[in-house]
Design a protein around this motif. Structure first.
Motif, PDB file in Angstrom:
ATOM      1  N   LYS A  65       1.586  33.295  40.892  1.00 56.25           N
ATOM      2  CA  LYS A  65       0.088  34.292  39.645  1.00 56.25           C
ATOM      3  C   LYS A  65      -0.306  35.231  40.396  1.00 56.25           C
ATOM      4  CE  LYS A  65      -3.626  33.317  36.545  1.00 56.25           C
ATOM      5  NZ  LYS A  65      -2.097  34.204  35.337  1.00 56.25           N
TER       6      LYS A  65
ATOM      7  N   TYR B  16      13.389  41.311  31.309  1.00 57.08           N
ATOM      8  CA  TYR B  16      13.076  42.548  30.987  1.00 57.08           C
ATOM      9  C   TYR B  16      11.365  41.989  32.444  1.00 57.08           C
ATOM     10  CZ  TYR B  16      14.310  43.360  26.607  1.00 57.08           C
ATOM     11  OH  TYR B  16      15.255  42.688  25.016  1.00 57.08           O
TER      12      TYR B  16
ATOM     13  N   LEU C 259       4.875  41.854  34.823  1.00 60.20           N
ATOM     14  CA  LEU C 259       4.776  41.019  33.465  1.00 60.20           C
ATOM     15  C   LEU C 259       6.824  40.537  33.553  1.00 60.20           C
ATOM     16  CD1 LEU C 259       2.689  42.260  31.331  1.00 60.20           C
ATOM     17  CD2 LEU C 259       2.572  40.120  31.844  1.00 60.20           C
TER      18      LEU C 259
ATOM     19  N   GLN D 147       9.675  40.549  22.079  1.00 54.98           N
ATOM     20  CA  GLN D 147       9.699  40.173  23.429  1.00 54.98           C
ATOM     21  C   GLN D 147       9.090  39.253  23.564  1.00 54.98           C
ATOM     22  OE1 GLN D 147       9.973  42.912  26.528  1.00 54.98           O
ATOM     23  NE2 GLN D 147      10.934  44.398  24.539  1.00 54.98           N
TER      24      GLN D 147
ATOM     25  N   PHE E  67       6.616  37.075  26.346  1.00 48.00           N
ATOM     26  CA  PHE E  67       6.694  37.199  28.289  1.00 48.00           C
ATOM     27  C   PHE E  67       5.397  35.915  28.820  1.00 48.00           C
ATOM     28  CE2 PHE E  67       6.198  42.244  27.634  1.00 48.00           C
ATOM     29  CZ  PHE E  67       5.927  42.207  26.995  1.00 48.00           C
ATOM     30  N   GLY E  68       5.737  36.198  29.578  1.00 46.53           N
ATOM     31  CA  GLY E  68       5.339  35.353  30.967  1.00 46.53           C
ATOM     32  C   GLY E  68       4.086  35.411  31.400  1.00 46.53           C
ATOM     33  N   PRO E  69       3.109  34.555  32.574  1.00 44.81           N
ATOM     34  CA  PRO E  69       1.772  34.853  31.966  1.00 44.81           C
ATOM     35  C   PRO E  69       1.566  36.280  33.446  1.00 44.81           C
ATOM     36  CG  PRO E  69       2.873  33.245  33.631  1.00 44.81           C
ATOM     37  CD  PRO E  69       4.212  33.298  32.368  1.00 44.81           C
TER      38      PRO E  69
ATOM     39  N   TYR F  41       0.652  43.224  19.706  1.00 47.10           N
ATOM     40  CA  TYR F  41       0.652  42.440  21.008  1.00 47.10           C
ATOM     41  C   TYR F  41      -0.926  42.248  21.179  1.00 47.10           C
ATOM     42  CZ  TYR F  41       5.908  42.214  21.444  1.00 47.10           C
ATOM     43  OH  TYR F  41       7.448  42.422  21.256  1.00 47.10           O
TER      44      TYR F  41
ATOM     45  N   ASN G 294      -5.870  38.593  32.899  1.00 47.27           N
ATOM     46  CA  ASN G 294      -4.733  38.051  33.541  1.00 47.27           C
ATOM     47  C   ASN G 294      -3.725  36.914  32.873  1.00 47.27           C
ATOM     48  OD1 ASN G 294      -5.557  38.806  35.987  1.00 47.27           O
ATOM     49  ND2 ASN G 294      -7.703  37.823  35.873  1.00 47.27           N
ATOM     50  N   GLN G 295      -3.616  37.238  31.836  1.00 46.73           N
ATOM     51  CA  GLN G 295      -2.231  36.264  30.342  1.00 46.73           C
ATOM     52  C   GLN G 295      -1.217  37.542  30.428  1.00 46.73           C
ATOM     53  OE1 GLN G 295      -3.718  34.089  28.075  1.00 46.73           O
ATOM     54  NE2 GLN G 295      -5.296  33.642  29.457  1.00 46.73           N
ATOM     55  N   GLY G 296       0.238  36.777  30.210  1.00 45.01           N
ATOM     56  CA  GLY G 296       0.382  37.242  29.523  1.00 45.01           C
ATOM     57  C   GLY G 296       0.737  38.215  27.335  1.00 45.01           C
ATOM     58  N   LEU G 297       1.027  39.383  27.687  1.00 45.77           N
ATOM     59  CA  LEU G 297       1.033  39.395  26.324  1.00 45.77           C
ATOM     60  C   LEU G 297       2.039  38.455  25.268  1.00 45.77           C
ATOM     61  CD1 LEU G 297       0.996  42.082  28.067  1.00 45.77           C
ATOM     62  CD2 LEU G 297       1.755  43.184  25.765  1.00 45.77           C
ATOM     63  N   GLN G 298       0.518  38.521  24.389  1.00 46.89           N
ATOM     64  CA  GLN G 298       1.304  37.560  23.032  1.00 46.89           C
ATOM     65  C   GLN G 298       1.474  38.086  21.866  1.00 46.89           C
ATOM     66  OE1 GLN G 298      -1.338  34.718  21.683  1.00 46.89           O
ATOM     67  NE2 GLN G 298      -0.697  33.388  20.242  1.00 46.89           N
TER      68      GLN G 298
ATOM     69  N   GLY H 137      15.826  45.041  22.007  1.00 48.02           N
ATOM     70  CA  GLY H 137      14.646  45.048  23.548  1.00 48.02           C
ATOM     71  C   GLY H 137      13.919  46.068  24.491  1.00 48.02           C
TER      72      GLY H 137
ATOM     73  N   PHE I 299       6.014  50.840  24.867  1.00 50.71           N
ATOM     74  CA  PHE I 299       4.098  50.323  24.778  1.00 50.71           C
ATOM     75  C   PHE I 299       3.461  51.458  24.841  1.00 50.71           C
ATOM     76  CE2 PHE I 299       4.733  45.537  24.466  1.00 50.71           C
ATOM     77  CZ  PHE I 299       6.227  45.839  25.018  1.00 50.71           C
TER      78      PHE I 299
END
Lengths: 112, 114
Positions: A9, A33, A90, A101, A103-105, B36, B41-45, B99, B104
């Motif tokens: 992380k 990606y 990311l 898409q 996404f990971g954290p 999104y 500090n996280q990914g996109l949702q 994709g 973005f």
């Protein structure tokens, strides 16, 4: 649960060192990606891969390298040639033909 | 080439007030459009997406967006803001090819005041 994992992380690197960021997915997605995120700049595409053993450069590939030996894995190496590597990275994946898409954290890389 | 512009890098609303985040796109072909959300500090949702059909799209957490072709816009709204809505929101556009053709926007950070 299906999803995308990134590790570590947080990552700290000294200048001149290469570092590899891990990205694994168990969603059975074909495409993967890598994006770089900097404050106020949104996401910029580094590399993408649509199938195993094939990948293409994105908009900012200089100083980065990838491999896609397995469908589930798409590691990113930040090389010493990348002039400003400190950023949030990311990883994402998508089903074939889909534009959505997942996404990971993320991994936050800091160069000391 | 397609592009995305999000108007306002920061938006502040009071809890219970209307949330409106603006997104305009440029595309020479019919686009797929996305919103999104990203928490620190996280990914996109994915919040919601427009592909074809109904131009008013409903997403998670009470958000919705309307595709207006004549205005090349895809603004995100929520009738009543909640403290948990505080996050960064990204508008994105894709035009065929999968994709990797997704662009973005720069993002809009939403602040919610008590």
């Amino acid at each position: 649960d299906g999803g995308i994992t990134q590790s570590p992380k947080y990552l700290f690197r000294k200048e001149g060192q290469n570092v590899t960021l891990s990205c694994e997915q168990n969603l059975n997605h074909d495409a993967m990606y890598w994006y770089r995120q900097d404050p106020g700049q949104g996401l910029r595409l580094i590399y993408y891969s649509q199938i195993v053993n094939d990948f293409q450069k994105g908009d900012i590939a200089e100083g980065y390298s990838v491999s896609r030996e397995k469908k589930e894995s798409f590691p990113l190496t930040v090389t010493s040639a990348q002039k400003n590597p400190t950023a949030f990275y990311l990883c994402a994946s998508s089903m074939r033909g889909s534009y959505e898409q997942f996404f990971g954290p993320g991994t936050r890389l800091t160069v000391l | 080439a397609q592009s995305v512009t999000q108007l306002g890098s920061h938006v502040s609303v009071s809890e219970g007030a209307l949330v409106l985040l603006r997104c305009n796109y440029s595309s020479s072909v019919p686009p797929y459009l996305f919103w999104y959300v990203q928490y620190p500090n996280q990914g996109l949702q994915l919040l919601l997406k427009y592909t074809t059909g109904a131009t008013l799209v409903k997403g998670i957490n009470g958000f919705e967006a309307e595709f207006k072709k004549s205005e090349t816009s895809f603004h995100l709204t929520k009738p009543s803001a909640h403290m948990s809505d505080a996050a960064e929101y990204f508008c994105a556009v894709s035009v065929g090819g999968g994709g990797f053709k997704t662009i973005f926007g720069a993002g809009t950070r939403l602040f919610v005041k008590a």
